[in-house]
Scaffold this active site. Sequence first.
Site, PDB file in Angstrom:
ATOM      1  N   ARG A 185      14.530 -39.709  19.111  1.00  0.00           N
ATOM      2  CA  ARG A 185      15.961 -39.818  18.796  1.00  0.00           C
ATOM      3  C   ARG A 185      16.707 -40.628  19.854  1.00  0.00           C
ATOM      4  O   ARG A 185      17.673 -41.322  19.535  1.00  0.00           O
ATOM      5  CB  ARG A 185      16.576 -38.424  18.649  1.00  0.00           C
ATOM      6  CG  ARG A 185      16.154 -37.806  17.340  1.00  0.00           C
ATOM      7  CD  ARG A 185      16.706 -36.438  17.095  1.00  0.00           C
ATOM      8  NE  ARG A 185      16.578 -36.129  15.667  1.00  0.00           N
ATOM      9  CZ  ARG A 185      16.660 -34.912  15.149  1.00  0.00           C
ATOM     10  NH1 ARG A 185      16.900 -33.880  15.931  1.00  0.00           N
ATOM     11  NH2 ARG A 185      16.534 -34.729  13.857  1.00  0.00           N
TER      12      ARG A 185
ATOM     13  N   LYS B 216       6.540 -26.132  -1.629  1.00  0.00           N
ATOM     14  CA  LYS B 216       7.194 -25.396  -2.723  1.00  0.00           C
ATOM     15  C   LYS B 216       8.124 -26.246  -3.563  1.00  0.00           C
ATOM     16  O   LYS B 216       8.870 -27.077  -3.040  1.00  0.00           O
ATOM     17  CB  LYS B 216       8.021 -24.257  -2.128  1.00  0.00           C
ATOM     18  CG  LYS B 216       7.185 -23.128  -1.561  1.00  0.00           C
ATOM     19  CD  LYS B 216       8.122 -22.077  -1.043  1.00  0.00           C
ATOM     20  CE  LYS B 216       7.391 -20.832  -0.601  1.00  0.00           C
ATOM     21  NZ  LYS B 216       8.355 -19.861  -0.098  1.00  0.00           N
TER      22      LYS B 216
ATOM     23  N   GLY C 259       9.978 -34.011   7.851  1.00  0.00           N
ATOM     24  CA  GLY C 259       9.315 -33.630   9.095  1.00  0.00           C
ATOM     25  C   GLY C 259       7.803 -33.713   9.022  1.00  0.00           C
ATOM     26  O   GLY C 259       7.152 -34.361   9.847  1.00  0.00           O
TER      27      GLY C 259
ATOM     28  N   GLY D  74      16.893 -33.071   7.126  1.00  0.00           N
ATOM     29  CA  GLY D  74      17.830 -32.580   6.116  1.00  0.00           C
ATOM     30  C   GLY D  74      18.643 -33.687   5.459  1.00  0.00           C
ATOM     31  O   GLY D  74      18.844 -33.679   4.241  1.00  0.00           O
TER      32      GLY D  74
HETATM   33  P1  ADP Z   1       8.309 -32.335   4.632  1.00  0.00           P
HETATM   34  O1  ADP Z   1       8.535 -31.629   5.949  1.00  0.00           O
HETATM   35  O2  ADP Z   1       7.667 -33.687   4.813  1.00  0.00           O
HETATM   36  O3  ADP Z   1       9.552 -32.398   3.777  1.00  0.00           O
HETATM   37  P2  ADP Z   1       7.333 -29.922   3.389  1.00  0.00           P
HETATM   38  O4  ADP Z   1       7.857 -29.112   4.526  1.00  0.00           O
HETATM   39  O5  ADP Z   1       8.012 -29.784   2.077  1.00  0.00           O
HETATM   40  O6  ADP Z   1       7.231 -31.468   3.798  1.00  0.00           O
HETATM   41  O7  ADP Z   1       5.819 -29.522   3.108  1.00  0.00           O
HETATM   42  C1  ADP Z   1       4.804 -29.585   4.050  1.00  0.00           C
HETATM   43  C2  ADP Z   1       3.908 -28.394   3.981  1.00  0.00           C
HETATM   44  O8  ADP Z   1       3.330 -28.240   2.687  1.00  0.00           O
HETATM   45  C3  ADP Z   1       2.752 -28.523   4.940  1.00  0.00           C
HETATM   46  O9  ADP Z   1       2.837 -27.475   5.885  1.00  0.00           O
HETATM   47  C4  ADP Z   1       1.508 -28.382   4.070  1.00  0.00           C
HETATM   48  O10 ADP Z   1       0.480 -27.646   4.688  1.00  0.00           O
HETATM   49  C5  ADP Z   1       2.047 -27.669   2.860  1.00  0.00           C
HETATM   50  N1  ADP Z   1       1.185 -27.864   1.685  1.00  0.00           N
HETATM   51  C6  ADP Z   1       0.893 -29.001   1.049  1.00  0.00           C
HETATM   52  N2  ADP Z   1       0.031 -28.798   0.053  1.00  0.00           N
HETATM   53  C7  ADP Z   1      -0.254 -27.486   0.032  1.00  0.00           C
HETATM   54  C8  ADP Z   1      -1.084 -26.639  -0.774  1.00  0.00           C
HETATM   55  N3  ADP Z   1      -1.810 -27.144  -1.788  1.00  0.00           N
HETATM   56  N4  ADP Z   1      -1.126 -25.329  -0.486  1.00  0.00           N
HETATM   57  C9  ADP Z   1      -0.401 -24.836   0.535  1.00  0.00           C
HETATM   58  N5  ADP Z   1       0.418 -25.564   1.335  1.00  0.00           N
HETATM   59  C10 ADP Z   1       0.488 -26.881   1.091  1.00  0.00           C
HETATM   60 MG    MG Z   2       8.598 -29.540   6.445  1.00  0.00          MG
END
Ligand code: ADP
Ligand code: MG
Length: 400
Positions: free
Chosen positions: A39, A200, A358, A381
């Site tokens: 940053r 999710k 992230g 965010g």
């Molecule tokens: P970002 O931070 O890039 O927005 P997210 O926080 O939404 O991404 O998602 C990342 C998380 O999703 C990781 O910790 C990863 O382990 C988890 N993940 C991805 N695929 C699966 C899966 N099939 N089952 C469980 N967790 C998963």
């Molecule tokens: Mg994340």
Amino acid sequence: MSAFKTLDDLPQDLSGQRALVRVDLNLPMKDGQATDLTRVTAVAPTILELADRGAKVLLLAHYGRPKGERHSTMSISMVQGDLERVLDREVMFIPEVAGPVAAQAIDILRPGDIGLMENVRFWPGEEANDADFAKSIAANGDFYVNDAFSAAHRAHASTEALAHLLPAYAGRAMEKELKALDAALGTPQPPVAAVVGGAKVSTKLAVLENLSRKVQHLVIGGGMANTFLAANGVHVGMSLCEHDLTDTARAIMDAADAAGCTIHLPYDVVVAKEFAANPPSMRVCNVHEVAADEMILDIGPLAVEALGDVLKTCATLVWNGPLGAFETPPFDEATVALAKTAAALTQAGALVSVAGGGDTVAALAHAGVAEDVTYISTAGGAFLEWMEGKELPGVAALSA
Ligand code: ADP
Ligand code: MG
């Protein structure tokens, strides 16, 4: 994207003009030490340019959540040393953001000097976007620069109200981010592919809804693909799955269909009976063959190949969320493959690729291609809210 002014719209010579510059210095800290200076390096060009053009550069930033009160553990002065090292300049710490003490300190600064004002969230007016508080800050500035895209999703005094009180400009990092995001989703070159992964559906509902209206291909991976598969009648065993959201997933698929957006779900997946590195029970199978005691931890090789084929037909990629549980090998394989394909197509000049989030940023670094995509947003965010199609108050205020 509505028009916003940049540092190019300011006179070249800014001698002695007081620039109030909102930056993001909310650094990850461990035992009082910053663990990552991304940053700081991101905002350095704006600070140095303004200083070199003769402005008195007054930095406004927040750290943590002090809830409108002074906390010695959250003083922004703890990043002063890092700031000085990255800028290779002296930085004067000013323990206020407004009032006579701040005014006096700013008076002492010479043209080209840099002042770091205290954590703006020590005052309740910041998060309240209070007009009087913003006025008291504006009294010490001649113009305002916002270089903190990552704080632009919050309508706070230093990100929103202040922009209306002084001539307002986007800093270089903000400018770069807004241009990249516009090229990815504002006015992108079609066809556009969006890849959405992560754990999710519930955290990214609005993202999926917005993208299904805007892009030609929506590729769903990660844990959230399981919810979509379940909505299609697939038995996902012990997989992470939001069974209560299958109707929502169905509705997103129908809306995408109506909008001419093709949704891509995996044909094959990597499953295991336990979640660990290289578990003995691991195997690749068709999505219809997941056993009741197995869980899906990554999308399979056929799905990765199909995703590559989609990307080859596209001009633009916007990506958020890993395709599998990438922190645990070998469930990083699909995510790494996507990162490498996106990087190769980008380097060949065939694709504009913008990624953010992230874990997505971490995954690109893990794949070793962080430098090879068009743009990586570290804005968290703010990046997600932009993916949701929301207008960010800090950006809107610059364009007003
Ligand atoms: P970002 O931070 O890039 O927005 P997210 O926080 O939404 O991404 O998602 C990342 C998380 O999703 C990781 O910790 C990863 O382990 C988890 N993940 C991805 N695929 C699966 C899966 N099939 N089952 C469980 N967790 C998963
Ligand atoms: Mg994340």
